[in-house]
Design a protein around this motif. Structure first.
Motif, mmCIF file in Angstrom:
data_model
loop_
_atom_site.group_PDB
_atom_site.id
_atom_site.type_symbol
_atom_site.label_atom_id
_atom_site.label_comp_id
_atom_site.label_asym_id
_atom_site.label_seq_id
_atom_site.Cartn_x
_atom_site.Cartn_y
_atom_site.Cartn_z
ATOM 1 N N VAL A 1 0.885 -1.154 0.052
ATOM 2 C CA VAL A 1 0.030 -0.003 0.058
ATOM 3 C C VAL A 1 1.001 1.241 -0.056
ATOM 4 N N ALA A 2 0.635 2.201 -0.860
ATOM 5 C CA ALA A 2 1.200 3.406 -0.778
ATOM 6 C C ALA A 2 0.185 4.765 -0.539
ATOM 7 N N TRP A 3 0.783 5.637 -0.137
ATOM 8 C CA TRP A 3 0.025 7.034 0.246
ATOM 9 C C TRP A 3 0.569 8.020 -0.646
ATOM 10 N N TYR A 4 -0.275 8.812 -1.287
ATOM 11 C CA TYR A 4 -0.005 9.995 -2.134
ATOM 12 C C TYR A 4 -0.610 11.114 -1.514
ATOM 13 N N GLN A 5 -0.138 12.451 -1.942
ATOM 14 C CA GLN A 5 -0.506 13.734 -1.482
ATOM 15 C C GLN A 5 -0.616 14.279 -2.826
ATOM 16 N N GLN A 6 -1.736 15.233 -3.093
ATOM 17 C CA GLN A 6 -1.819 15.763 -4.316
ATOM 18 C C GLN A 6 -2.619 17.103 -3.848
ATOM 19 N N LYS A 7 -1.872 18.213 -4.597
ATOM 20 C CA LYS A 7 -2.218 19.483 -4.329
ATOM 21 C C LYS A 7 -2.916 19.963 -5.762
ATOM 22 N N PRO A 8 -3.780 21.116 -5.639
ATOM 23 C CA PRO A 8 -4.528 21.383 -6.853
ATOM 24 C C PRO A 8 -3.627 21.917 -7.918
ATOM 25 N N GLY A 9 -3.984 21.193 -9.118
ATOM 26 C CA GLY A 9 -3.147 21.424 -10.079
ATOM 27 C C GLY A 9 -1.950 20.684 -10.337
ATOM 28 N N GLN A 10 -1.430 19.782 -9.524
ATOM 29 C CA GLN A 10 -0.243 19.206 -9.361
ATOM 30 C C GLN A 10 -0.432 17.615 -9.554
ATOM 31 N N ALA A 11 0.446 17.078 -10.092
ATOM 32 C CA ALA A 11 0.619 15.336 -10.275
ATOM 33 C C ALA A 11 0.552 14.834 -8.514
ATOM 34 N N PRO A 12 0.080 13.804 -8.454
ATOM 35 C CA PRO A 12 0.392 13.243 -7.212
ATOM 36 C C PRO A 12 1.920 13.147 -6.807
ATOM 37 N N ARG A 13 2.006 12.941 -5.620
ATOM 38 C CA ARG A 13 3.455 12.691 -4.898
ATOM 39 C C ARG A 13 3.484 11.583 -4.084
ATOM 40 N N VAL A 14 4.134 10.481 -4.157
ATOM 41 C CA VAL A 14 4.086 9.412 -3.151
ATOM 42 C C VAL A 14 4.786 9.886 -1.808
ATOM 43 N N LEU A 15 4.324 9.607 -0.788
ATOM 44 C CA LEU A 15 4.694 9.929 0.798
ATOM 45 C C LEU A 15 5.093 8.417 1.162
ATOM 46 N N ILE A 16 4.427 7.539 1.169
ATOM 47 C CA ILE A 16 4.743 6.287 1.817
ATOM 48 C C ILE A 16 4.494 5.143 0.989
ATOM 49 N N TYR A 17 5.359 3.985 1.032
ATOM 50 C CA TYR A 17 4.995 2.872 0.292
ATOM 51 C C TYR A 17 5.488 1.872 0.912
#
Lengths: 122, 108
Positions: free
Chosen positions: B34-50
């Motif tokens: 399982v991975a967790w991603y953060q996404q801000k408006p107008g941006q691609a997701p960014r992986v935080l945790i895997y």
């Protein structure tokens, strides 16, 4: 540094096809696969499929089978995703992304393109 | 197909508070993939945790992941202003890979 640069936005009519590109740099292209993910406006993320840049092996989500083709061009280190028979609900931002080597497509995604908006409208 | 259900849909918190985000899988085939991603408006997701709990390069240590089987959690120990965003979980243990519907962390 790893970069994945996608082509510009597209506007298409229902029933048409779109082919989007993803230019990769900063790593050995054939050692990794490319994943395609899409995001409809205001919605969540949807995994579409994966292609190996080493041997062209593909994995597609069943809902896109028959409508999507993912390819790579190792000479230009570019990946392509073609979606045919477009419908209005295919309107989305399409991202390419890369995971770790040797994952066979089942991986977290560490590098992402900037995404391109494909708009399907009559 | 493994369905991931994230809760709550929206979390309204103040900077400095602790955020706890949940991701529940419909079956246990995802193991710890399982991975967790953060996404801000107008941006691609960014992986935080895997791997359920391994921080990706560049992820601040205020982010932590835990869980196994069907229940996974992302915890932000003290919210910073830049942490207000949408967070997605993803399972990559079973094809097709799937994402949860997201949790929006907003400023209260």
């Amino acid at each position: 540094q790893v970069q994945m640069v996608q082509s510009g936005g597209e506007v298409k009519k229902p029933g048409a096809s779109v082919k989007v590109s993803c230019k990769a740099s900063g790593y050995t292209f054939t050692s990794y696969g490319i994943t395609w993910v899409r995001q409809a406006p205001g919605q969540g993320l949807e995994w579409m499929g994966w292609i190996s840049a080493y041997n062209g092996e593909t994995k597609y989500v069943e809902k896109f089978q028959g409508r999507v083709t993912m390819t790579t061009d190792t000479s230009t280190t570019t990946a392509y995703m073609e979606l045919r028979s477009l419908r209005t609900d295919d309107t989305a931002v399409y991202y390419c992304a890369r995971g770790p080597p040797g994952s066979g497509g089942n991986s977290p995604l560490f590098y992402w393109g900037q995404g391109i908006l494909v708009t399907v409208s009559s | 197909e493994i369905v991931l259900t994230q809760s709550p849909g929206t979390l309204s918190l103040s900077p400095g508070e602790r955020a706890t985000l949940s991701c529940r899988a419909s079956q246990s085939g995802s193991s710890s993939y399982v991975a967790w991603y953060q996404q801000k408006p107008g941006q691609a997701p960014r992986v935080l945790i895997y791997g359920a709990s391994t921080r990706a390069t560049g992820t601040p240590d205020r982010f932590s992941g835990s869980g196994s089987g069907t229940d996974f959690t992302l915890t932000i120990s003290r919210l910073e202003p830049e942490d207000f965003a949408v967070y997605y979980c993803q399972q990559y243990g079973s094809s097709p890979l799937t994402f949860g519907g997201g949790t929006r962390v907003e400023i209260k």
